[in-house]
Design a protein around this motif. Structure first.
Motif, short mmCIF file in Angstrom:
data_model
loop_
_atom_site.label_atom_id
_atom_site.label_comp_id
_atom_site.label_asym_id
_atom_site.label_seq_id
_atom_site.Cartn_x
_atom_site.Cartn_y
_atom_site.Cartn_z
N SER A 117 0.83 -1.20 0.00
CA SER A 117 0.00 0.00 0.00
C SER A 117 0.87 1.25 0.00
O SER A 117 1.89 1.31 0.70
CB SER A 117 -0.90 0.00 1.24
N ILE A 118 0.45 2.27 -0.77
CA ILE A 118 1.20 3.53 -0.75
C ILE A 118 0.92 4.31 0.53
O ILE A 118 1.65 5.23 0.86
CB ILE A 118 0.89 4.39 -1.99
N HIS A 119 -0.14 3.92 1.24
CA HIS A 119 -0.51 4.65 2.46
C HIS A 119 0.27 4.18 3.68
O HIS A 119 0.85 4.98 4.39
CB HIS A 119 -2.01 4.53 2.72
N ASP A 120 0.26 2.86 3.93
CA ASP A 120 0.91 2.37 5.14
C ASP A 120 1.88 1.21 4.90
O ASP A 120 2.35 0.58 5.83
CB ASP A 120 -0.14 1.96 6.17
N LYS A 121 2.16 0.92 3.64
CA LYS A 121 3.10 -0.13 3.24
C LYS A 121 2.63 -1.54 3.59
O LYS A 121 3.41 -2.49 3.54
CB LYS A 121 4.51 0.10 3.84
#
Length: 90
Positions: free
Chosen positions: A47-51
């Motif tokens: 995820s680009i948000h929280d990996k």
């Protein structure tokens, strides 16, 4: 060239517009849609948000059960025919 659904008749395959190759890493479970099946193809990543791990949907294929079975068989044949040969174990 494909002969389906006209056995014995060569039917050309055309690409009326440019289609890009789509890289996939896995498929989600098949979904039944009436008499058809849907295959969802994904790329695994982060995820680009929280990996955190996630799957990005890159393709949805819908076809009759019999066509999907033919496609699966063709994939298996292609994979087994192009598999690298290995030296015998000693």
């Amino acid at each position: 060239m494909s002969t389906a659904p006209f056995p014995g008749v060569e039917i050309p395959t055309v690409e009326p517009l440019a289609l890009v190759d789509t890289f996939v890493t896995s498929a989600l479970p098949l979904q039944a849609i009436g008499d058809n099946m849907r295959l969802l193809l994904v790329v695994s990543g982060r995820s680009i948000h929280d990996k955190s791990p996630e799957n990005s949907l890159v393709a949805k294929l819908v076809g009759s059960r019999s066509d999907m079975l033919k496609i699966a068989a063709a994939i298996v044949r292609g994979v087994t025919q192009s598999a690298p040969t290995r030296a015998p174990l000693k």
